[in-house]
Design an enzyme around this catalytic site. Structure first.
Site, PDB file in Angstrom:
ATOM      1  N   GLY A 294      29.675  76.224  55.326  1.00  0.00           N
ATOM      2  CA  GLY A 294      29.995  77.192  56.365  1.00  0.00           C
ATOM      3  C   GLY A 294      30.549  76.459  57.578  1.00  0.00           C
ATOM      4  O   GLY A 294      30.243  75.281  57.787  1.00  0.00           O
TER       5      GLY A 294
ATOM      6  N   GLN B 137      32.876  75.275  66.231  1.00  0.00           N
ATOM      7  CA  GLN B 137      32.767  73.913  65.702  1.00  0.00           C
ATOM      8  C   GLN B 137      34.130  73.232  65.605  1.00  0.00           C
ATOM      9  O   GLN B 137      34.206  72.019  65.405  1.00  0.00           O
ATOM     10  CB  GLN B 137      32.131  73.938  64.310  1.00  0.00           C
ATOM     11  CG  GLN B 137      30.667  74.330  64.321  1.00  0.00           C
ATOM     12  CD  GLN B 137      30.087  74.221  62.934  1.00  0.00           C
ATOM     13  OE1 GLN B 137      30.149  75.171  62.156  1.00  0.00           O
ATOM     14  NE2 GLN B 137      29.546  73.065  62.595  1.00  0.00           N
TER      15      GLN B 137
ATOM     16  N   CYS C 240      24.281  70.132  59.680  1.00  0.00           N
ATOM     17  CA  CYS C 240      25.387  70.777  60.394  1.00  0.00           C
ATOM     18  C   CYS C 240      26.552  69.798  60.479  1.00  0.00           C
ATOM     19  O   CYS C 240      26.350  68.615  60.782  1.00  0.00           O
ATOM     20  CB  CYS C 240      24.913  71.157  61.792  1.00  0.00           C
ATOM     21  SG  CYS C 240      26.173  71.992  62.768  1.00  0.00           S
ATOM     22  N   LEU C 241      27.762  70.285  60.212  1.00  0.00           N
ATOM     23  CA  LEU C 241      28.931  69.402  60.256  1.00  0.00           C
ATOM     24  C   LEU C 241      29.189  68.881  61.670  1.00  0.00           C
ATOM     25  O   LEU C 241      29.886  67.886  61.835  1.00  0.00           O
ATOM     26  CB  LEU C 241      30.174  70.126  59.727  1.00  0.00           C
ATOM     27  CG  LEU C 241      30.106  70.564  58.258  1.00  0.00           C
ATOM     28  CD1 LEU C 241      31.437  71.177  57.830  1.00  0.00           C
ATOM     29  CD2 LEU C 241      29.754  69.396  57.350  1.00  0.00           C
TER      30      LEU C 241
ATOM     31  N   HIS D 288      22.749  80.588  60.225  1.00  0.00           N
ATOM     32  CA  HIS D 288      23.116  79.330  60.889  1.00  0.00           C
ATOM     33  C   HIS D 288      24.464  79.491  61.612  1.00  0.00           C
ATOM     34  O   HIS D 288      24.602  79.084  62.772  1.00  0.00           O
ATOM     35  CB  HIS D 288      23.182  78.224  59.820  1.00  0.00           C
ATOM     36  CG  HIS D 288      23.606  76.872  60.312  1.00  0.00           C
ATOM     37  ND1 HIS D 288      22.768  75.774  60.304  1.00  0.00           N
ATOM     38  CD2 HIS D 288      24.796  76.428  60.809  1.00  0.00           C
ATOM     39  CE1 HIS D 288      23.429  74.728  60.786  1.00  0.00           C
ATOM     40  NE2 HIS D 288      24.659  75.084  61.092  1.00  0.00           N
ATOM     41  N   GLU D 289      25.436  80.118  60.934  1.00  0.00           N
ATOM     42  CA  GLU D 289      26.771  80.253  61.530  1.00  0.00           C
ATOM     43  C   GLU D 289      26.791  81.279  62.669  1.00  0.00           C
ATOM     44  O   GLU D 289      27.481  81.085  63.669  1.00  0.00           O
ATOM     45  CB  GLU D 289      27.812  80.619  60.455  1.00  0.00           C
ATOM     46  CG  GLU D 289      27.934  79.622  59.305  1.00  0.00           C
ATOM     47  CD  GLU D 289      28.148  78.196  59.738  1.00  0.00           C
ATOM     48  OE1 GLU D 289      28.751  77.951  60.804  1.00  0.00           O
ATOM     49  OE2 GLU D 289      27.687  77.293  59.013  1.00  0.00           O
TER      50      GLU D 289
ATOM     51  N   HIS E  35      25.669  79.652  65.694  1.00  0.00           N
ATOM     52  CA  HIS E  35      26.735  78.867  66.336  1.00  0.00           C
ATOM     53  C   HIS E  35      27.533  79.726  67.314  1.00  0.00           C
ATOM     54  O   HIS E  35      27.847  79.304  68.426  1.00  0.00           O
ATOM     55  CB  HIS E  35      27.719  78.322  65.295  1.00  0.00           C
ATOM     56  CG  HIS E  35      27.357  76.982  64.732  1.00  0.00           C
ATOM     57  ND1 HIS E  35      27.213  75.860  65.514  1.00  0.00           N
ATOM     58  CD2 HIS E  35      27.126  76.566  63.459  1.00  0.00           C
ATOM     59  CE1 HIS E  35      26.913  74.822  64.746  1.00  0.00           C
ATOM     60  NE2 HIS E  35      26.845  75.225  63.492  1.00  0.00           N
TER      61      HIS E  35
HETATM   62 ZN    ZN Z   1      26.344  74.071  61.894  1.00  0.00          ZN
END
Ligand code: ZN
Length: 195
Positions: A45, A50, A93-94, A135-136, A139
């Site tokens: 995701g 991000q 998380c990226l 999670h997204e 963000h």
């Molecule tokens: Zn993340």
């Protein structure tokens, strides 16, 4: 416009995303790039902030497999409506690569959003997909999974997070990263176009 992942503690990760009012060719191109970046980093995701964009949208593919395009989903202006059950699971998380920790999430959720065609859809999701979507959506509200970690876990990760903070500051000191004011002005310009 070329986009790339920003890392903690980049201020855009704390930006509360604005609902998108206009989906144009450039935004479609940025969403395609978001999928490419997500796969390149083996993610499932990726939220717009991000990649330093102020828009309320994220992409997801719970299979993580670029060849499995049936599992690709774009969530534009998502709203979480209901949740049931509690389940703990490890997240990463990226934007904070290399760091993982256990987060309690709703086991099942209902989400309303729009797809790239502008059609509203309702997702009744559970397990991994429900976790990704929570999670997204976090963000988009400027919340990171580390904000949801237990105090003891956070203490264990403190030194690693400080390394990210030192790296960010040194890149800013040598002019690679904009100042907070410049970043805010850039996001405002992007918001004027589509929100
Ligand atoms: Zn993340």
């Amino acid at each position: 416009m070329k986009i790339e992942i920003v890392h903690y503690p980049h201020p855009t990760l704390r930006h509360v995303s604005k609902p998108v009012r206009r989906v144009d060719a450039e935004l479609r191109d940025m969403i395609a790039q978001m999928f490419d970046i997500m796969y390149e980093h083996e993610g499932v995701g990726l939220a717009a902030n991000q990649v330093d964009l102020p828009y309320r949208l994220f992409v997801a593919n719970p299979s993580g497999d670029p060849d499995n395009s049936d599992s690709e989903h774009v969530f534009i202006n998502p709203v979480l409506r209901a949740g049931k059950g509690q389940v703990q699971g490890d997240e990463g998380c990226l934007s904070i690569p290399g760091i993982t920790g256990p987060v309690v999430r709703k086991e099942k959720i209902t989400i309303h959003a729009y797809n790239l065609q502008g059609e509203e859809f309702v997702g009744e999701l559970e397990d991994l997909f429900a976790r990704i979507v929570q999670h997204e959506t976090d963000h988009l509200d400027g919340t990171l999974f580390i904000d949801r970690l237990a105090t003891a876990t956070m203490a264990d990760l403190r030194a690693q997070l400080e390394e990210f903070e030192i790296d960010f500051q040194s890149r800013r000191d040598c002019g690679e990263i904009l100042s907070d004011q410049q970043m805010a002005a850039r996001l405002l310009e992007l918001e004027k176009i589509r929100t």
